[in-house]
Design a protein around this motif. Structure first.
Motif, mmCIF file in Angstrom:
data_model
loop_
_atom_site.group_PDB
_atom_site.id
_atom_site.type_symbol
_atom_site.label_atom_id
_atom_site.label_comp_id
_atom_site.label_asym_id
_atom_site.label_seq_id
_atom_site.Cartn_x
_atom_site.Cartn_y
_atom_site.Cartn_z
ATOM 1 N N UNK A 92 0.971 -1.187 0.039
ATOM 2 C CA UNK A 92 0.004 0.118 -0.126
ATOM 3 C C UNK A 92 0.897 1.271 0.022
ATOM 4 N N UNK A 93 1.269 1.809 -1.058
ATOM 5 C CA UNK A 93 1.988 3.043 -1.279
ATOM 6 C C UNK A 93 0.999 4.177 -1.019
ATOM 7 N N UNK A 94 1.519 5.224 -0.303
ATOM 8 C CA UNK A 94 0.626 6.398 -0.032
ATOM 9 C C UNK A 94 1.093 7.474 -0.774
ATOM 10 N N UNK A 95 0.267 8.096 -1.395
ATOM 11 C CA UNK A 95 0.425 9.358 -2.132
ATOM 12 C C UNK A 95 -0.081 10.611 -1.147
ATOM 13 N N UNK A 105 3.363 19.880 5.000
ATOM 14 C CA UNK A 105 4.331 18.840 4.601
ATOM 15 C C UNK A 105 3.984 17.820 4.054
ATOM 16 N N UNK A 106 3.701 17.364 2.545
ATOM 17 C CA UNK A 106 3.099 16.073 2.032
ATOM 18 C C UNK A 106 3.684 14.953 2.398
ATOM 19 N N UNK A 107 5.118 15.193 2.196
ATOM 20 C CA UNK A 107 5.998 13.738 2.588
ATOM 21 C C UNK A 107 5.765 13.420 4.003
ATOM 22 N N UNK A 108 5.559 14.279 5.029
ATOM 23 C CA UNK A 108 5.204 13.878 6.303
ATOM 24 C C UNK A 108 4.056 13.344 6.590
ATOM 25 N N UNK A 109 3.093 14.007 5.857
ATOM 26 C CA UNK A 109 1.742 13.421 5.624
ATOM 27 C C UNK A 109 1.548 12.062 5.425
ATOM 28 N N UNK A 110 2.264 11.639 4.339
ATOM 29 C CA UNK A 110 2.186 10.385 3.510
ATOM 30 C C UNK A 110 2.948 9.313 4.668
ATOM 31 N N UNK A 111 3.987 9.725 5.323
ATOM 32 C CA UNK A 111 4.799 8.654 6.267
ATOM 33 C C UNK A 111 3.956 8.506 7.379
ATOM 34 N N UNK A 112 3.143 9.571 8.070
ATOM 35 C CA UNK A 112 2.181 9.388 9.202
ATOM 36 C C UNK A 112 1.123 8.458 8.756
#
Length: 379
Positions: A92-95, A105-112
């Motif tokens: 399940x990749x997250x974009x 911060x999109x990358x932080x939201x994706x990681x969380x």
């Protein structure tokens, strides 16, 4: 299975057409900018992917909530019932995307979001180690708009405009979804003649033929959700059998596509054969100025050059004038022309009956509609 919250995403300006298609499938829906929301089960996922001609993709809305801190985003994502949809081995990749939100911060939201789903699945499947992620793919998106997080899973995979018939294309091909919308916005029906005098790689005539014979546009392609364990293969079989039963393969059609470029005519023919419609559409090399018709009460739909590049403008404007002269003779025909040229009506020689704003990719265009005379009533 309980009803899922589904979203059909749409290009700007096509929402009402997508909504009509969703209702025609039997699902009540609500319309917002760029998305049409409805409820449905696994069969609704299969049907809407197979049948929606003008939607971009079908998504499951897993959750929607306010989130102004990363802790809040984590906890509210973790509280969603991920194990109902994702198997233990799911990949399940997250974009993500964020507009006017505190969490920018999109990358932080994706990681969380990823971490929260892992935490939920580990508990649900009683796992202490990291999950394998070597099973079916679930493409997850977290979209933040004004601090509201919407978390979705894409059920389509490749966008729904990818019907699978495009062998080749020209420089600026019209998306299949927009081409279908142009046909659906006309008064055309399968018993009337249909002409596209700027057919390019044949997208508008092919979409018209699919509509004319009521063939599901997604019939010859695969979708990412066909691999998901919670949707049985029998559901897809049922949806495809329904589509097969509803197709009218014996419906005769009078569809013509022409283009000034003989290479594009050849590509259009190849694409039509790939779609299984090669015998139904006649393509020919021709200038729009040379168009002649034998029947009455037909429909012309055209996406001519717009003259966006400066050097092309004089030639395009000359063609619009000549087109206006040729088409002025066709008083029983309804004519629909898509262009971004602001002076089209002046060049064409008469004001449109109606105009509709549409976007061809990122280009703002208008669909100029000229309605022909109504056919006489059959006594």
């Amino acid at each position: 299975m309980k009803k899922l919250d589904l979203i059909a995403t749409s290009a700007m300006g096509l929402e009402s057409i997508v909504a009509k298609e969703v209702r025609d499938l039997g699902y009540e829906c609500t319309v917002e900018n760029g998305r049409i929301a409805f409820k449905g089960d696994e069969l609704a996922i299969a049907r809407s992917n197979l049948w929606l001609r003008t939607a971009d993709r079908i998504k499951i809305k897993v959750g929607e909530f306010r989130a102004t801190s990363f802790d809040e985003l984590f906890e509210k994502t973790k509280a969603l019932p991920w194990e109902d949809l994702l198997p233990e081995d799911a990949e399940f990749p997250v974009s993500g995307k964020s507009v006017k939100s505190k969490l920018f911060s999109v990358s932080d939201c994706q990681a969380i979001v990823k971490k929260a789903i892992v935490s939920r699945l580990q508990k649900a499947y009683k796992r202490t180690s990291w999950l394998e992620e070597n099973g079916p793919t679930f493409k997850i998106e977290v979209a933040l708009l004004k601090d509201i997080a919407t978390i979705t899973i894409d059920t389509s995979g490749a966008g729904l405009h990818k019907r699978g018939y495009r062998v080749d294309q020209g420089e600026a091909p019209l998306k299949e979804t927009l081409a279908a919308a142009l046909v659906l916005l006309t008064n055309w029906s399968a018993d009337k003649p249909f002409i596209d005098p700027f057919c390019g790689s044949g997208t508008i005539p092919i979409e018209a033929a699919l509509i004319g014979q009521n063939i599901a546009p997604g019939f010859n392609r695969e979708f990412i959700s066909e691999q998901w364990p919670f949707i049985p293969g029998t559901v897809w079989d049922q949806a495809r059998n329904e589509a097969e039963d509803l197709a009218r393969y014996d419906q005769p059609l009078m569809i013509t596509g022409s283009d000034i470029d003989h290479r594009m005519v050849k590509i259009a023919e190849e694409n039509a054969f790939e779609a299984g419609l090669g015998d139904l559409i006649s393509f020919k090399q021709m200038r729009v100025q040379d168009l002649t018709v034998k029947q009455d009460y037909g429909v012309i739909v055209g996406n001519p050059p717009y003259g966006e590049r400066l050097g092309d403008k004089p030639a395009v404007e000359k063609m619009y004038r000549e087109m206006g002269q040729v088409f002025s003779e066709l008083d029983t025909w309804s004519i629909y022309i898509l262009t971004s040229h602001p002076d089209f009506e002046t060049l064409y020689g008469r004001p449109a009956t109606k105009k509709r704003k549409l976007f061809n990719g990122f280009i703002r265009t208008d669909l100029y509609q000229y309605w022909g005379k109504r056919p006489p009533r059959v006594q």
